[in-house]
Design a protein around this motif. Structure first.
Motif, mmCIF file in Angstrom:
data_model
loop_
_atom_site.group_PDB
_atom_site.id
_atom_site.type_symbol
_atom_site.label_atom_id
_atom_site.label_comp_id
_atom_site.label_asym_id
_atom_site.label_seq_id
_atom_site.Cartn_x
_atom_site.Cartn_y
_atom_site.Cartn_z
ATOM 1 N N ARG A 1 -10.626 -11.434 53.368
ATOM 2 C CA ARG A 1 -11.776 -11.248 52.471
ATOM 3 C C ARG A 1 -12.949 -10.753 53.300
ATOM 4 N NH1 ARG A 1 -15.028 -16.052 49.937
ATOM 5 N NH2 ARG A 1 -16.877 -14.890 49.390
ATOM 6 N N ARG B 1 -17.446 -5.926 48.032
ATOM 7 C CA ARG B 1 -16.154 -5.839 48.709
ATOM 8 C C ARG B 1 -15.683 -4.386 48.745
ATOM 9 N NH1 ARG B 1 -12.381 -10.800 47.050
ATOM 10 N NH2 ARG B 1 -11.318 -10.026 48.890
ATOM 11 N N GLU C 1 -16.706 -8.471 53.019
ATOM 12 C CA GLU C 1 -17.754 -7.877 52.200
ATOM 13 C C GLU C 1 -18.692 -7.094 53.104
ATOM 14 O OE1 GLU C 1 -19.732 -10.849 49.883
ATOM 15 O OE2 GLU C 1 -17.993 -11.161 48.581
#
Length: 124
Positions: free
Chosen positions: A96, A56, A98
């Protein structure tokens, strides 16, 4: 001059120069790769992703002391635009995201290792 010493050879015919200097020549392709990894933080980002397959943004920022959020974001975008990394958006709230190496990014690793080995063998 020894016939086998080609490092002094400069191509004179137009066709021979094209192999090295033309738009599809060696110089163009090597310069493109150098441009893709050029930047203070791009190599540290890539090597961090070699060590951890998916990470991340916040963890990258923690692992790269001294990088600003602006530079991290800029370099991640450039690496993604050059298809060396992939941005994975999970579509969740809160956001979120990544980053992971693309197949092309993984193929670059042996080149970077060879470059490191060259540097170790030929210190300044």
């Amino acid at each position: 001059m020894d016939e086998t010493s080609t490092h002094f050879y400069v191509p004179t015919a137009h066709e021979e120069r094209e192999v090295c200097l033309g738009p599809e020549g060696s110089v163009s392709h090597v310069a493109r790769v150098i441009r893709m990894i050029q930047g203070r933080w791009k190599l540290p980002i890539l090597f961090r992703l070699y060590a951890d397959p998916s990470i991340r943004t916040l963890q990258l920022k923690r692992d790269l002391p001294g990088i600003s959020q602006k530079m991290l974001t800029q370099h991640l975008r450039e690496l993604a635009d050059d298809r060396l990394i992939e941005r994975v958006d999970f579509g969740e709230k809160p956001l979120r995201v990544e980053y992971q190496l693309s197949e092309m990014g993984r193929q670059l690793l042996p080149v970077l290792i060879a470059t490191r080995n060259f540097s170790v063998r030929h210190p300044v």
